[in-house]
Design an enzyme around this catalytic site. Structure first.
Site, PDB file in Angstrom:
ATOM      1  CB  SER A 180      -0.920   0.073   1.181  1.00  0.00           C
ATOM      2  OG  SER A 180      -0.096   0.112   2.426  1.00  0.00           O
ATOM      3  CG  ASP A 211       5.454 -11.081  10.920  1.00  0.00           C
ATOM      4  OD1 ASP A 211       6.480 -11.318  11.438  1.00  0.00           O
ATOM      5  OD2 ASP A 211       5.277 -10.217  10.081  1.00  0.00           O
TER       6      ASP A 211
END
Length: 354
Positions: free
Chosen positions: A40, A155
């Protein structure tokens, strides 16, 4: 004015082309471009429909794969928000979402930067133990919300913790790799199919060995993250799975034999007796040697002496408590590792020790 075709808002790689003064969705006035990631372009905007409130918009690349992945992340963010409508549990808040000119757009609360950037802006100076204590508690609060939503973040690292404008609040972000626990259990019975889950330095040993993938792996990564915030150094700095396990075992010892027996990647890292095999490359012949390390069945290093020794002496008791917390968050057997609630009760977060 004449209608501009969609093409001129998207570059050849599918990124949104930012122009200062763009208005998105008829209300978000773009003030600056904050950055650009794999997925993005990130814009700082003012919400004209809400008293010019500052927000951040992630404008996802116009690309089928990116869009699909981002929609999956968005559904998880919507789930987290639904279980925490007041936004009190330290997960980054998704305010709304819309599509514009082929780009999925996600509107978030504004945060200052991630903790890796924050420490590097401090000239690499690590945080004070009192800050680590406060941020650690906030991180655990975020993990308790993930757990309530049945999500394994998978993560966790300083890059995925955002610090607020007040430089005190931290929020967990980036749920792109997060997993629905039910799906994990359904797939291959909760045994990792690959060791490539999360980021190398923060990966739990049970993932490296192919034993299990569940909530405890987030506790491990949280420990590695907090330790790094305090020392300024990556705790387990291995460049491959075998090295990672070696570094982990130096501090935490080996797995119980029964776990090694059912490890999917056992052949790569263990002898038939369950002893860890260190992979070494002979510098001359370039032949790979596998060296048994029975000495690693129990730890050969300690958190207090080897990891935290340079942390300010003034806070000796606090440091001892932190070392104790880490030793628990890093129990090799994931079923014996304390869960979020138990970690939050640890004296490191509650005692007045200096």
């Amino acid at each position: 004015g004449s209608k501009v075709d969609d093409e001129s808002f998207t570059d050849l790689e599918g990124y949104y082309i930012f122009r200062p003064g763009d208005v998105l969705n008829g209300r978000f006035f773009a003030t600056s471009k904050q950055g650009r990631g794999t997925f993005s372009t990130v814009l700082r905007v003012k919400d004209q429909a809400d008293g010019d409130r500052e927000c951040v918009i992630k404008v996802i690349r116009n690309n089928e794969y990116m869009k699909k992945k981002s929609l999956e992340e968005m559904q998880k963010l919507v789930l987290l928000t639904s279980k925490d409508p007041e936004g009190k549990r330290n997960c980054v808040r998704l305010f709304s979402h819309f599509e514009q000119r082929g780009h999925l757009c996600m509107v978030f609360e504004p945060m200052l930067m991630n903790l890796r950037e924050y420490i590097s802006k401090r000239g690499g100076r690590p945080l004070e133990i009192t800050d680590v204590r406060s941020m650690g508690f906030q991180l655990l609060r975020a993990l308790s919300l993930c757990k309530r939503c049945g999500l394994i973040h998978a993560d966790l690292k300083p890059d995925n913790l955002l610090i607020g404008m007040d430089r005190k609040t931290v929020k967990l972000s980036d749920f792109g790799s997060s997993l629905h626990r039910q799906e994990v259990v359904r797939t291959n019975n909760g045994v990792p199919v690959t060791s490539l889950i999360g980021s190398m330095g923060y990966r739990a040993p049970e993932i490296l060995a192919g034993i299990s993938l569940d909530f405890p792996c987030d506790i491990w990564s949280a420990g590695a993250t907090l330790c790094e915030l305090l020392t300024g150094k990556i705790l387990y700095k291995g460049t491959n799975d075998n090295q990672m396990l070696l570094l982990q075992m130096e501090l935490c010892g080996n797995f119980p034999k029964k776990l090694v027996k059912r490890a999917a990647f056992r052949e790569k890292h263990f002898g038939s007796d369950g002893v860890f095999l260190e992979t070494k490359v002979d510098p001359l012949s370039k032949v790979e040697l596998r060296v048994p390390r029975p000495d690693l069945n129990t730890p050969i290093k300690s958190f207090e002496k080897d990891v935290l020794r340079h942390v300010a002496k003034a806070k000796r008791k606090k440091r001892a408590e932190f070392a104790n917390l880490l030793a628990q968050m890093f129990i090799m057997d994931p079923s014996k590792r304390p869960n979020v609630k138990e970690c939050m009760k640890h004296s490191f977060f509650h005692s007045s020790a200096q």
